[in-house]
Every structure is written in C-alpha cells, then in structure tokens.
Design an enzyme around this catalytic site. Structure first.
Site, PDB file in Angstrom:
ATOM      1  N   PRO A   1      43.970  42.875  40.598  1.00 48.33           N
ATOM      2  CA  PRO A   1      43.518  42.677  39.221  1.00 48.33           C
ATOM      3  C   PRO A   1      44.542  41.841  38.449  1.00 48.33           C
ATOM      4  CG  PRO A   1      44.553  44.815  39.432  1.00 48.33           C
ATOM      5  CD  PRO A   1      44.584  44.197  40.811  1.00 48.33           C
TER       6      PRO A   1
ATOM      7  N   HIS B   1      39.644  48.586  35.092  1.00 48.46           N
ATOM      8  CA  HIS B   1      38.616  47.903  34.311  1.00 48.46           C
ATOM      9  C   HIS B   1      37.574  47.317  35.252  1.00 48.46           C
ATOM     10  CE1 HIS B   1      41.586  44.800  35.311  1.00 48.46           C
ATOM     11  NE2 HIS B   1      40.603  43.920  35.221  1.00 48.46           N
TER      12      HIS B   1
ATOM     13  N   HIS C   1      34.362  44.414  35.606  1.00 53.21           N
ATOM     14  CA  HIS C   1      33.795  43.176  35.054  1.00 53.21           C
ATOM     15  C   HIS C   1      32.268  43.226  35.126  1.00 53.21           C
ATOM     16  CE1 HIS C   1      37.806  41.168  35.372  1.00 53.21           C
ATOM     17  NE2 HIS C   1      37.943  42.101  36.310  1.00 53.21           N
TER      18      HIS C   1
END
Ligand code: DD3
Length: 331
Positions: free
Chosen positions: A265, A271, A273
């Site tokens: 990342p 997180h 996308h």
C-alpha cells in the site's frame, strides 16, 4: 444560460462546493478580467513556487509532477488537465474564442480558448515534501519482487517499522479534523466501522473516473499481511456498506465497481479502493491490486492466508525497500 443552469443542476455528481465555485467564477467574469487577476494573485500560493525539476510528465495523462520550493520549503506540485464534461459543452461552444490553425478540404483544426470556469487545471500541493515524496513521483523503472511470508517478517516489516510513514492525514480524516465535508458514508463502529470518501485524485466532476477510499476506523492493520480471519466482519462490512453507499450517492451498481486493496500500500493503515470498472486507475493492475472479494474468500478458506503466502509486487528503482531485498540477495 437557463438551459445550462438546468443541465448543471441535473449533473448530480457536481458537489455543492464546485457549483459554488462555478458561480463565483461567473461573478468574477462579470466584474471584469483585471479584478479577477488581482484577486487570484493575492491568494495564489503558486506565484511563490520556484521549480527545481520536472519529476515526471505524461502527454497521454495530461499531467506533470514538479519538484520545487516555496521560499525555503521543499514541495511537490501536481498539475492535471481534467476530462471535458458533456454538461459544459453549451457553455464551451457559446463562451469560447476560436482560433483557426489550418484548413484542408473537409478538415480544419482550431485552438479553442475556453471561458475561465471551464479552463481549470486540477492542482495538488504537497508541502513540506520529504525526500520520499519527491522520489515517489520521480519517473523510475519498476522491478517485480517475490516476498515469502518469511521475507515479510525479516525484510519488509522491519523496513516499514523503521520508516514510520506519517499517517497524520488518515487520522485527520477519521477524527473529522480534515475533509469532514467530503465524507460520503461513515460507519462509526470502532471495530468494523470505516469512513468512505473520494480519493483526492478524483475531482468528482464525472463518474467515469470515480475513485473513493474506505479507511478503517480500527488502527494497527498495516496491510494485507496483517489480515486474519478475525478481520472478516470488518472486510465484509466495508464491502457491503461501501457498495451500498456508492449505489445511493452515485447510482453505480456493484457490477460497475472494482473494489481492491494495494500490496504494497502507499500508506500502512487499512484502506480499500473503490474505482469504476473501465477506469484504469493507477495501481489497479494485477501486480498490485487484490480484489476485496478474493481477499475475503482467501481468509475464509485459510485464516492466515496472507501471513504465509508468497506475494508479488512491483517496487520502484529508488524505493528503499528494493535495496533491502537486494541486500538480502532476493533480487
Ligand atoms: C498521499 C496517498 C496520500 C502525497 C500525495 C498523496 N485522498 C492522501 C492526504 C489526504 C489523500 C487521499 C500522500 C493524502 Cl499526492 C502523499 O493521499 C488525502 N485525502 N488519497 C484523500 N481524500
């Protein structure tokens, strides 16, 4: 004017903020050009920007990454031309100056000078920028790395721990100290919750290049490598509620979305996308993107799948992690 205003209203994706911008630009036009020039001069921080080096540029992507300085502070400035939107065509055709370049038989080419509000360049500023920011945007060759579970423990993990990449901007989003008005959806649960908002690569003017990120509230999951079956409720929650929120806000069904994680990342806080299928977002290729649906299934069949698997990813020539792999004789 009323026709274009109606079209603008129909253009649901245009945020409150950007329509305000358009209105302001129109008002500025009415005030005369000199006034506009002066006004923007006073607030234009780029007037004090001194270019050191063009890090990379792309005629096809219509962008340029520049290393430079604001006074004594290092900075990276990214300029990018944005797509032409259908709902601006009426204004573009009626409000432009057209200069003939050449005419030949049935063919002619022109230079069209668009009205101010349709002649904007998306601009991103990183300041103060570290050496790492500058390297990140420097055009460079990539090399595919093969990382076993052991390599992760002995090479990659110590490297990312020693680097201590700043996650301040992530915490600012989670704590509503920045970008709070841009949040599309939030599940505040500390365990399975997340914030969904537009990645700043996306100007939100058209859905064709939709790009949102879901940032987990839970801290300490650095990357794919840290994911265990205990995180399945979190991953499933991001997947389901993220898709639902995008359907609600942008009217895009799950069948039009590419939902994935990066490995490596660019920042070590979990997180996900969400990009529109058909838009070739940077980093969506097979060498870096892992579909969330696959990640979920892999963890369902093996609770420590990502701890033990060999993972492959590209590293750029100047990346410090690449040197570590070389020093260990892995490349
Ligand atoms: C970043 C990856 C990170 C330089 C640059 C970008 N979306 C962000 C800060 C706020 C954001 C993002 C790091 C940094 Cl150009 C260094 O990206 C961000 N806010 N991707 C949003 N919405």
């Amino acid at each position: 004017m009323s026709e274009t205003a109606a079209k603008r209203e129909a253009n649901w994706v245009e945020s409150e903020n950007s329509s305000r911008k358009v209105k302001r630009a129109k008002a500025d036009e009415d005030n005369g050009q000199e006034e506009v020039g002066k006004e923007s001069e006073a607030e234009n921080i780029l007037h004090g920007f001194k270019t050191c080096k063009v890090l990379s540029d792309s005629a096809r992507e219509k962008n340029i990454f520049i290393h430079g300085k604001f006074a004594d502070k290092e900075a990276v400035v990214i300029l990018e031309k944005t797509p032409i939107r259908e709902d601006t065509l009426a204004d573009l055709f009626s409000g432009s100056v057209l200069k003939l370049e050449m005419k030949n038989d049935i063919y002619s080419t022109y230079r069209l000078q668009a009205p101010h509000h349709l002649n904007e360049i998306k601009t991103t500023v990183v300041c103060p920028a570290t050496e790492k920011h500058i390297k990140k945007y420097q055009r460079q060759e990539s090399f595919l790395v093969e990382e076993t579970g052991e390599d992760y423990e002995s090479i990659t993990l110590p490297y990312i721990q020693q680097q201590s990449f700043s996650l301040q901007w992530v915490y600012n989003i989670l704590e509503k100290n920045a970008e709070a008005d841009r949040i599309v959806f939030e599940d505040p649960d500390p365990k399975v919750g997340f914030v969904l908002l537009p990645d700043f690569k996306w100007d939100q003017k058209q859905v064709d290049d939709l790009y949102l990120i879901a940032i987990a509230h839970c801290r300490g999951i650095r990357s794919l490598r840290d994911l265990k079956s205990e995180h399945l409720p979190l991953l499933q929650n991001i997947f389901e509620k993220g898709k639902e929120a995008i359907m609600q806000r942008y009217n895009l069904p799950a069948s039009k979305l590419r939902v994935y994680l990066h490995y490596q990342p660019s920042y070590y806080h979990l997180h996900v996308h969400f990009t529109k299928l058909g838009y070739e977002a940077p980093g969506c290729g097979v060498e870096r993107a892992h579909l969330l649906a696959d990640v979920i299934q892999n963890l369902q069949s093996d609770f420590q799948y990502y701890k033990t698997r060999t993972l492959y990813f590209p590293l750029r020539a100047e990346d410090g992690l690449l040197s570590k792999f070389k020093e260990s004789g892995k490349l």
